[in-house]
Design an enzyme around this catalytic site. Structure first.
Site, PDB file in Angstrom:
ATOM      1  CE1 TYR A  83      -4.246  -1.256  -0.316  1.00  0.00           C
ATOM      2  CE2 TYR A  83      -3.277  -3.035   0.980  1.00  0.00           C
ATOM      3  CZ  TYR A  83      -4.292  -2.555   0.159  1.00  0.00           C
ATOM      4  OH  TYR A  83      -5.324  -3.352  -0.198  1.00  0.00           O
TER       5      TYR A  83
ATOM      6  NE  ARG B 276      -2.667  -0.390  -4.982  1.00  0.00           N
ATOM      7  CZ  ARG B 276      -3.820  -0.790  -4.436  1.00  0.00           C
ATOM      8  NH1 ARG B 276      -3.821  -1.754  -3.527  1.00  0.00           N
ATOM      9  NH2 ARG B 276      -4.942  -0.245  -4.807  1.00  0.00           N
TER      10      ARG B 276
ATOM     11  CG  ASN C 210     -11.017   4.273  -8.843  1.00  0.00           C
ATOM     12  OD1 ASN C 210     -11.197   3.064  -8.877  1.00  0.00           O
ATOM     13  ND2 ASN C 210     -11.090   5.041  -9.909  1.00  0.00           N
TER      14      ASN C 210
ATOM     15  CG  HIS D 235     -14.077  -0.316  -2.455  1.00  0.00           C
ATOM     16  ND1 HIS D 235     -13.919  -0.874  -3.708  1.00  0.00           N
ATOM     17  CD2 HIS D 235     -15.248  -0.812  -1.977  1.00  0.00           C
ATOM     18  CE1 HIS D 235     -14.948  -1.673  -3.970  1.00  0.00           C
ATOM     19  NE2 HIS D 235     -15.767  -1.647  -2.942  1.00  0.00           N
TER      20      HIS D 235
ATOM     21  CB  CYS E 207      -1.028   4.559  16.458  1.00  0.00           C
ATOM     22  SG  CYS E 207      -2.101   5.756  17.223  1.00  0.00           S
TER      23      CYS E 207
ATOM     24  CB  THR F  90     -15.926  -0.855 -12.265  1.00  0.00           C
ATOM     25  OG1 THR F  90     -15.986  -1.954 -11.344  1.00  0.00           O
ATOM     26  CG2 THR F  90     -17.319  -0.519 -12.749  1.00  0.00           C
ATOM     27  CB  SER F  91     -13.767  -5.896 -13.347  1.00  0.00           C
ATOM     28  OG  SER F  91     -13.636  -5.732 -11.952  1.00  0.00           O
TER      29      SER F  91
HETATM   30  C1  BJW Z   1     -10.769   0.503 -18.477  1.00  0.00           C
HETATM   31  C2  BJW Z   1      -9.606   1.201 -18.846  1.00  0.00           C
HETATM   32  C3  BJW Z   1      -9.772   2.462 -19.492  1.00  0.00           C
HETATM   33  C4  BJW Z   1      -9.019  -0.646 -17.857  1.00  0.00           C
HETATM   34  N1  BJW Z   1     -11.004   2.926 -19.699  1.00  0.00           N
HETATM   35  N2  BJW Z   1     -11.965   0.987 -18.730  1.00  0.00           N
HETATM   36  C5  BJW Z   1     -22.139 -10.931  -3.577  1.00  0.00           C
HETATM   37  C6  BJW Z   1     -21.762 -11.899  -4.475  1.00  0.00           C
HETATM   38  C7  BJW Z   1     -20.470 -12.455  -4.446  1.00  0.00           C
HETATM   39  C8  BJW Z   1     -19.540 -12.016  -3.504  1.00  0.00           C
HETATM   40  C9  BJW Z   1     -19.907 -11.046  -2.609  1.00  0.00           C
HETATM   41  C10 BJW Z   1     -21.185 -10.518  -2.641  1.00  0.00           C
HETATM   42  N3  BJW Z   1     -21.273  -9.552  -1.693  1.00  0.00           N
HETATM   43  C11 BJW Z   1     -20.067  -9.463  -1.065  1.00  0.00           C
HETATM   44  C12 BJW Z   1     -19.225 -10.382  -1.582  1.00  0.00           C
HETATM   45  C13 BJW Z   1     -17.813 -10.601  -1.158  1.00  0.00           C
HETATM   46  C14 BJW Z   1     -16.854  -9.591  -1.731  1.00  0.00           C
HETATM   47  C15 BJW Z   1     -16.906  -9.716  -3.243  1.00  0.00           C
HETATM   48  O1  BJW Z   1     -17.490  -8.915  -3.939  1.00  0.00           O
HETATM   49  N4  BJW Z   1     -16.225 -10.693  -3.805  1.00  0.00           N
HETATM   50  C16 BJW Z   1     -16.198 -10.913  -5.252  1.00  0.00           C
HETATM   51  C17 BJW Z   1     -14.795 -10.616  -5.783  1.00  0.00           C
HETATM   52  C18 BJW Z   1     -16.629 -12.319  -5.532  1.00  0.00           C
HETATM   53  N5  BJW Z   1     -17.157  -8.250  -1.273  1.00  0.00           N
HETATM   54  C19 BJW Z   1     -16.702  -7.784  -0.115  1.00  0.00           C
HETATM   55  O2  BJW Z   1     -16.027  -8.478   0.623  1.00  0.00           O
HETATM   56  C20 BJW Z   1     -17.091  -6.379   0.294  1.00  0.00           C
HETATM   57  N6  BJW Z   1     -17.555  -6.372   1.639  1.00  0.00           N
HETATM   58  C21 BJW Z   1     -18.695  -6.918   2.015  1.00  0.00           C
HETATM   59  O3  BJW Z   1     -19.460  -7.390   1.236  1.00  0.00           O
HETATM   60  O4  BJW Z   1     -18.877  -6.882   3.365  1.00  0.00           O
HETATM   61  C22 BJW Z   1     -20.027  -7.508   3.937  1.00  0.00           C
HETATM   62  C23 BJW Z   1     -20.024  -7.101   5.389  1.00  0.00           C
HETATM   63  C24 BJW Z   1     -21.121  -6.430   5.905  1.00  0.00           C
HETATM   64  C25 BJW Z   1     -21.128  -6.059   7.267  1.00  0.00           C
HETATM   65  C26 BJW Z   1     -20.041  -6.360   8.083  1.00  0.00           C
HETATM   66  C27 BJW Z   1     -18.943  -7.022   7.569  1.00  0.00           C
HETATM   67  C28 BJW Z   1     -18.937  -7.387   6.203  1.00  0.00           C
HETATM   68  C29 BJW Z   1     -15.877  -5.462   0.304  1.00  0.00           C
HETATM   69  C30 BJW Z   1     -15.279  -5.277  -1.023  1.00  0.00           C
HETATM   70  C31 BJW Z   1     -14.007  -4.439  -0.877  1.00  0.00           C
HETATM   71  C32 BJW Z   1     -13.209  -4.405  -2.157  1.00  0.00           C
HETATM   72  N7  BJW Z   1     -11.939  -3.859  -1.892  1.00  0.00           N
HETATM   73  C33 BJW Z   1     -10.989  -3.692  -2.982  1.00  0.00           C
HETATM   74  C34 BJW Z   1      -9.604  -3.365  -2.391  1.00  0.00           C
HETATM   75  C35 BJW Z   1      -9.548  -1.899  -1.941  1.00  0.00           C
HETATM   76  C36 BJW Z   1      -8.174  -1.519  -1.523  1.00  0.00           C
HETATM   77  C37 BJW Z   1      -7.167  -1.668  -2.621  1.00  0.00           C
HETATM   78  O5  BJW Z   1      -7.263  -1.004  -3.677  1.00  0.00           O
HETATM   79  O6  BJW Z   1      -6.242  -2.453  -2.433  1.00  0.00           O
HETATM   80  O7  BJW Z   1     -11.423  -2.666  -3.871  1.00  0.00           O
HETATM   81  S1  BJW Z   1     -10.901  -5.102  -4.051  1.00  0.00           S
HETATM   82  C38 BJW Z   1     -10.655  -4.211  -5.541  1.00  0.00           C
HETATM   83  O8  BJW Z   1     -11.754  -4.428  -6.418  1.00  0.00           O
HETATM   84  C39 BJW Z   1     -10.702  -2.722  -5.135  1.00  0.00           C
HETATM   85  C40 BJW Z   1     -11.510  -2.146  -6.234  1.00  0.00           C
HETATM   86  O9  BJW Z   1     -12.107  -0.926  -5.820  1.00  0.00           O
HETATM   87  C41 BJW Z   1     -12.513  -3.222  -6.522  1.00  0.00           C
HETATM   88  C42 BJW Z   1     -13.132  -3.146  -7.867  1.00  0.00           C
HETATM   89  O10 BJW Z   1     -12.138  -3.241  -8.850  1.00  0.00           O
HETATM   90  P1  BJW Z   1     -12.352  -2.485 -10.223  1.00  0.00           P
HETATM   91  O11 BJW Z   1     -12.421  -1.028  -9.985  1.00  0.00           O
HETATM   92  O12 BJW Z   1     -13.483  -3.087 -10.931  1.00  0.00           O
HETATM   93  O13 BJW Z   1     -10.947  -2.733 -10.925  1.00  0.00           O
HETATM   94  P2  BJW Z   1     -10.417  -3.961 -11.803  1.00  0.00           P
HETATM   95  O14 BJW Z   1      -8.932  -3.840 -11.817  1.00  0.00           O
HETATM   96  O15 BJW Z   1     -11.008  -5.222 -11.354  1.00  0.00           O
HETATM   97  O16 BJW Z   1     -10.995  -3.682 -13.251  1.00  0.00           O
HETATM   98  C43 BJW Z   1     -10.593  -2.571 -14.040  1.00  0.00           C
HETATM   99  C44 BJW Z   1     -11.600  -2.423 -15.181  1.00  0.00           C
HETATM  100  O17 BJW Z   1     -11.265  -1.261 -15.912  1.00  0.00           O
HETATM  101  C45 BJW Z   1     -11.594  -3.600 -16.167  1.00  0.00           C
HETATM  102  O18 BJW Z   1     -12.935  -3.947 -16.440  1.00  0.00           O
HETATM  103  C46 BJW Z   1     -10.905  -3.006 -17.423  1.00  0.00           C
HETATM  104  O19 BJW Z   1     -11.424  -3.544 -18.631  1.00  0.00           O
HETATM  105  C47 BJW Z   1     -11.284  -1.555 -17.303  1.00  0.00           C
HETATM  106  N8  BJW Z   1     -10.345  -0.595 -17.935  1.00  0.00           N
HETATM  107  N9  BJW Z   1      -8.492   0.496 -18.530  1.00  0.00           N
HETATM  108  C48 BJW Z   1     -12.067   2.212 -19.377  1.00  0.00           C
HETATM  109  N10 BJW Z   1      -8.680   3.234 -19.913  1.00  0.00           N
HETATM  110 ZN    ZN Z   2      -3.612   4.233  18.135  1.00  0.00          ZN
END
Ligand code: BJW
Ligand code: ZN
Length: 248
Positions: free
Chosen positions: A61, A64, A100, A117, A146, A187-188
């Site tokens: 991190y 990044r 993001n 996020h 901290c 977003t994917s």
């Molecule tokens: C372009 C381009 C250009 C490239 N122009 N396009 C329901 C179903 C299944 C699973 C779940 C569900 N509900 C929850 C879950 C579990 C889980 C989940 O979703 N898992 C799936 C992967 C299966 N979700 C969670 O765990 C979430 N929490 C939750 O549900 O909690 C419940 C809870 C409730 C109460 C108490 C306790 C718990 C949390 C999700 C957190 C995600 N965090 C991350 C990391 C953040 C920190 C970091 O950056 O390291 O967030 S994961 C990662 O994915 C990051 C992103 O924000 C997120 C989305 O990614 P994104 O933005 O889509 O990026 P990419 O890289 O995947 O895709 C890029 C896209 O851009 C591609 O499509 C390219 O084609 C495109 N592209 N260039 C236009 N120039």
């Molecule tokens: Zn502290």
């Protein structure tokens, strides 16, 4: 499509990592290049990974964060600022929801951004909860501690299995439900609950637009799927809005 955008009383835009790709910020699934190529992002972006190896996760991190601070907003970020000013200037609602963590939308000038996020630029103590902006160079100590209680500090992002910031998803869903146009950009569409917002908008009767370099699980469900780069397509959309040409 341009005409609907021009008429809309309320527009919601949700962005993902692709919106920052043209700023040189690697997308989430591309973020592990070079030295990091042997790691799986799904394994670094979890509370379990931090508990197991806080130093490794912190280094990832930290790298990044430094890269995000060095990056500049691109033409897509800037087009969204212009779109917001235009819609709000005529009394409409504009809500930018982002997955993001790089704060490039805010640096471009977008206001009221809902960060689903969290952000790389705020770190939080795992013991006392104190939060601090982290916008300097690399961390002095690993993992950073901290200043108030000596506990470990972690990035203020949302990891898999963690709850989203309080109220963020609720506010985004209310706006998606009532909006006239919902755009999902770079977003994917696989990470929930963010990926479900487009369905909230569809159920609410919105026109939906996707901008993505590749097809996603949302492509078949949206009204208009625009294949390409957000840094090229968004400025073109805003240009057409500004010149009042509604033939696309
Ligand atoms: C372009 C381009 C250009 C490239 N122009 N396009 C329901 C179903 C299944 C699973 C779940 C569900 N509900 C929850 C879950 C579990 C889980 C989940 O979703 N898992 C799936 C992967 C299966 N979700 C969670 O765990 C979430 N929490 C939750 O549900 O909690 C419940 C809870 C409730 C109460 C108490 C306790 C718990 C949390 C999700 C957190 C995600 N965090 C991350 C990391 C953040 C920190 C970091 O950056 O390291 O967030 S994961 C990662 O994915 C990051 C992103 O924000 C997120 C989305 O990614 P994104 O933005 O889509 O990026 P990419 O890289 O995947 O895709 C890029 C896209 O851009 C591609 O499509 C390219 O084609 C495109 N592209 N260039 C236009 N120039
Ligand atoms: Zn502290």
């Amino acid at each position: 499509m341009i005409e609907a955008l021009d008429r809309a009383e309320s527009i919601v835009v949700m962005t993902g990592a692709g919106a920052s790709a043209e700023s040189g910020v690697p997308t989430f699934r591309d973020a592990l290049t070079g030295l990091w190529a042997k790691y799986d992002p799904m394994e670094l972006a979890t509370p379990q990974a931090f508990a197991r190896d806080a130093e490794l996760v912190t280094r990832w991190y930290d790298r990044r964060r430094v890269d995000a601070l060095a990056a500049q907003p691109n033409a897509g970020h800037e087009a969204l600022v212009r779109m917001q000013r235009r819609v709000e200037g005529r009394g409409g609602r504009f809500t930018l929801v982002t997955q993001n963590v790089d704060r490039l939308h805010q640096r471009a000038g977008s206001t009221g951004v809902i960060e689903l996020h969290g952000t790389l630029l705020r770190w939080r103590c795992v013991r006392c909860g104190e939060e601090r902006d982290e916008s300097g160079g690399a961390m002095a100590s690993l993992p950073p501690v901290c200043a108030s209680c000596g506990g470990a500090r972690r990035p203020g992002v949302v990891w898999f299995g963690e709850a989203l910031p309080e109220g963020a998803m609720e506010r985004a869903a209310i706006e998606a439900e009532r909006c006239d146009v919902f755009m999902t950009i770079g977003t994917s569409s696989v990470v929930y609950p963010a990926a479900g917002l487009v369905d909230v908008a569809i159920r609410g009767g919105a026109m939906t637009v996707e901008i993505n370099a590749e097809a996603t699980p949302a492509t078949g469900r949206v009204t208009h799927a625009l294949a390409g780069r957000s840094g090229e397509i968004l400025p073109e959309i805003v240009r057409r809005l500004e010149v009042g040409r509604h033939d696309a």
